[in-house]
Every structure is written in C-alpha cells, then in structure tokens.
Design a protein around this motif. Structure first.
Motif, mmCIF file in Angstrom:
data_model
loop_
_atom_site.group_PDB
_atom_site.id
_atom_site.type_symbol
_atom_site.label_atom_id
_atom_site.label_comp_id
_atom_site.label_asym_id
_atom_site.label_seq_id
_atom_site.Cartn_x
_atom_site.Cartn_y
_atom_site.Cartn_z
ATOM 1 N N PRO A 309 0.832 -1.215 0.000
ATOM 2 C CA PRO A 309 0.000 0.000 0.000
ATOM 3 C C PRO A 309 0.862 1.259 0.000
ATOM 4 O O PRO A 309 2.005 1.265 0.483
ATOM 5 N N LYS A 326 -3.757 3.056 -5.239
ATOM 6 C CA LYS A 326 -2.991 3.456 -4.061
ATOM 7 C C LYS A 326 -2.142 2.303 -3.518
ATOM 8 O O LYS A 326 -2.063 2.055 -2.321
ATOM 9 N N ALA A 327 -1.511 1.594 -4.440
ATOM 10 C CA ALA A 327 -0.686 0.453 -4.051
ATOM 11 C C ALA A 327 0.277 0.134 -5.186
ATOM 12 O O ALA A 327 0.049 0.500 -6.353
#
Length: 477
Positions: A309, A326-327
């Motif tokens: 993450p 978002k990772a």
C-alpha cells in the motif's frame, strides 16, 4: 587409414547433476535495446566479464550491434544444448555456438556466433521478417529453446497482423532455416508466451501473455480490467504436436508468463509466475504436476506476494496507471529454477524485490531470502553506488549451472518500462552469490555494470557462457 572420433559438444551434459559440476562461466551475454530520444540507436548483444579473478570483472568487454533499427531485442536462446543428447531425437553433431536474438517488434531473428571469440561476437545469419512470417505462420518471436528436432520459437502473433493466434515455430539446428508451424492442432490456445517441456514424457507446457496489440504499446487498462490477458496454461503432446489440456487459473489472474519445469527429467512438475490478481494486485506462483506418470495435469497456487500500500500523501509519486489503486503490485515478471531444483528466484518488477524460495517441496515453497533493488516507490540503491537511486527492478533472472551465482537485469519491455517508470529505467545489472551449504543469498558489491556501460541501451535477458539454468533440458537422471 586414420579414424575420426566424433565427440559431442563438451558443454552438453546428460543430467542436471553433471551440469552442476560444469566449469564456471567467464562471460555473460546480455540482450540490449535502444529506446532513447533523438537519432535512433541500435540494439546490441553486450558481453560482460563475470570472472571474479579478472581485472575487468563486472565490465562490458564485448559489443555486437544489430544491422537494423527498431528490433527491440528481448529474449534469446542457444541453437543447441544438452537436449541434443536425448536418445529419442539425438543430435550429437550439433554444437552450442550461436545465440538467437529475436526482435520482438520487428520479427527479425539474428544468429550471433559467440563460440571462438566470445568477446567479439559476430552475426552469422539474419532471418528477415517477411521470410519468417511466410514460413512460420507467426510474428513477434519471443522465446527460443533448443530441443528435439530443432530450435523451437514461441511467437505472440499471427503472420497477418496484430492479433493471434500466437504459437510455436520450428527452425533447423544446422541451417537455421524455418521449417514451419510446430502445432498440428492448437486446440483452444489463442494467446501465447512461454513454453517448455517434460522430454522423457512427451509433454509440452505453454503459457499466455497477450497479442501484439495488447503488448506493443503498453498495458491496455481496459483489457486488463476485463480479464482479457492470459490466464491459462496448456498441455500438448510433444510428439504428435496436439493440444491435450487447458489448465484454468481463474479470470482474476492475469498474465501467466515464465514456465520453469523441474530439471530432473523423471519429474513432471514445474512453476509458472502470474503477474497480477485483479482482486488485490498480488502476484502468485503456481505449480503444475501430473497425476501419476500417465494421468492428467493439475495446477495449484502455491505462493502469494502481496501488493504494497501507498500512503495518501505519496500517491502522486505513483505512475498514472497505479494511482487509483494506491498500491504497488509486485508484478512478477520472471522466475528461474536452479538446476538442482532447490531454489526458485522470483523477480518483482513493481516492488523491486527478488525473492528466493526453497521449493524442495514444490507444493509448499518457503521464502528463505530477498534482496531489493530499484522499485517503483523504493528506488533502492546498489551497495556499489549507495547514493544512486535505481529505477527498474530485478527483472530477468539467470542462474549459473552450479546454482552459486544469480544475475538480474532491470528492463521489462520498452513500452511497459515507460508506463511503470515514466522517468526512465536506465540500465543496470546485478549479481548475488549463493552459499552452497546454507543457500544464503548475498548481493555482490563488486558487480554492478550500469548506465553508460551499456551505451544508452536498456538491458533485458542474460544467458551464460556454456549454459545456465534456463537454457538446457536433460533426459538422464
């Protein structure tokens, strides 16, 4: 009258155990390609000194430019190897002399002679795209393996255009002429990528990536999210050249790439790396195996590598393709299995990890080592240049025959590099030493060819002088 003694190439070994006792390599042969700006440069085969006792250790000591522009050299392979000793289709007169360097964009194949003077390779023959497409039925050659009956080459696309079906072509060991399409019955396989075999059991295993349209300009997000990239492994009858089985991974698993069968020719199992799960962005390792000596094959997921993450405040550092998630996915883009079938090395082009797995129990791998170099967010440096943040990541991985040395290069494929590392990947190569007793993996601080060493080219696959873990097949235990 005198007599002539006919001896096979001394780099051929009947068994993986004997191959593990072979002399250490002195040179590494690295496919490099130009993807710069301005005046086009030329792809080339780079020769790197890998003898730790040499004064030029870790330096580029040879360079062979290709005659054209825009081939995008990618994978390469030997014209002949230890499979020439297999009794079912023996070719003891051939020699490991030429590397086939395939232009993944151009469909042009170069045969480069590296035997007599490995620091001064020379181009012996070129198969032009028009000839290759017409005689093979395919385009975009990707991977070559030396095997029974000749040189096998897998291809991403059909001869006619940017779609499939992809498949395998067969070339002659000696003349390098294209014999034709290998498959008699392709069955339901449409996408293509890698292939390898269980020679003693007459079975070929194949995997899937995508068509030229899905690959050449980068990942197509709409195709990825719709699950249209490869997610199957196929089984063929190697002698009859017919499709036997499709092993489904599930639609969420996208891009089943490198295949690494057990080197022990009595075994019928192997590993495939899967780039991405659409459910959680993880990567995974799967093991195929056969039910008995004559049963069907099955496939099982045996190891997961999670995505990492990224904090909200760092999302802008991600490439545009990954910002919504978002990772950072690991992006398993290569795996390699040591010749003794003990360790599997897994390259993660997204996170910058190279993970060492103990696979002596194939269905229950254990992580026993890890290094980090580069990575989308981490940009981990090499100890030889601690102040230099690295782009790219451990990508193509190659292992010496004795299992004591592991080499990595950092570029995946030009358009894909640019998506995941939009500020560029540069060029670098790294090496780790493996303790023969404990198996401990230690990065070699002396070995780090990079940057201008490769004359502005990016670096992709490596093969080692005399053979390595991903170049030979054996028929004797």
């Amino acid at each position: 009258m005198g007599t002539t003694t006919w001896r096979p190439d001394p780099t051929f070994y009947p068994s993986p155990e004997l191959a593990g006792e072979a002399p250490a390599e002195q040179h590494a042969f690295v496919a490099t390609f130009w993807r710069g700006e301005g005046e086009p440069g030329k792809d080339a085969l780079a020769v790197v000194s890998v003898d730790p006792s040499a004064e030029d250790y870790g330096q580029v000591v040879g360079w062979c430019e290709m005659p054209n522009v825009g081939d995008e050299l990618h994978h390469h392979g030997w014209n002949a190897c230890s499979s020439a000793l297999c009794p079912g289709s023996a070719h003891p007169h051939v020699e490991r002399r030429y590397l086939l360097l395939m232009g993944l964009r151009s469909s042009r194949i170069h045969f480069v002679d590296v035997r007599d003077d490995p620091r001064n390779p020379t181009i012996a023959k070129v198969i032009e795209p028009e000839v290759y497409k017409a005689r093979s039925g395919y385009s975009r050659p990707h991977t070559a393996h030396c095997g029974p009956e000749g040189i096998y080459v897998t291809n991403l696309g059909s001869a006619e255009g940017d779609e499939g079906p992809g498949g395998i072509a067969l070339l002659d060991h000696d003349t390098f002429e294209v014999k034709g399409t290998w498959e008699r019955d392709r069955g339901e396989q449409y996408l293509a990528y890698d292939f390898w075999w269980h020679l003693n059991h007459d079975r070929m295993i194949t995997s899937e990536w995508g068509t030229p349209r899905q690959v050449e300009n980068g990942v197509l997000p709409e195709d990825l999210l719709a699950g249209r990239y490869g997610n199957k492994v196929h089984v063929f009858d190697l002698v009859r050249r017919t499709h036997l089985q499709t092993l489904e991974l599930g639609p969420q698993y996208q891009m089943a790439l490198e295949l690494r069968p057990a080197h022990d020719p009595d075994q019928q199992y192997g590993f495939v790396g899967v780039v991405l799960s659409l459910e959680d962005l993880s990567g995974s390792i799967w093991c195929w195996q056969r039910d008995g000596r004559d049963g069907d094959f099955t496939i099982t997921k045996v190891f997961d590598i999670p995505a990492e993450p990224v904090a909200d405040e760092d999302v802008d550092r991600l490439p545009e393709l990954l910002r919504p998630f978002k990772a950072v996915p690991p992006l398993i883009t290569d795996i390699d299995l040591s010749v003794d079938d003990r360790f599997l090395y897994v390259s993660c082009f997204g996170t910058g990890q190279s993970i060492q797995l103990d696979v002596t129990d194939p269905l229950h791998p254990r992580q026993v080592g890890e290094i980090r170099l580069g990575g989308i967010m981490t940009r981990a440096s090499h100890p030889a240049a601690p102040d230099l943040p690295l782009a790219g990541a451990p990508q193509m991985v190659e292992i010496s025959r004795d299992g004591r040395r592991v080499y990595w290069t950092n570029s995946l494929y030009g358009a894909w590099d640019d998506q995941f590392y939009p500020d560029g990947v540069g060029a670098w190569m790294a090496k780790a030493d493996i303790d023969p007793g404990t198996g401990r993996m230690t990065l070699d601080e002396r070995f780090f060819p990079h940057g201008d060493d490769f004359r502005g080219n990016r670096v992709h696959q490596t093969h080692l002088e005399g053979g390595d873990a991903s170049s030979d097949s054996y028929c004797f235990s």
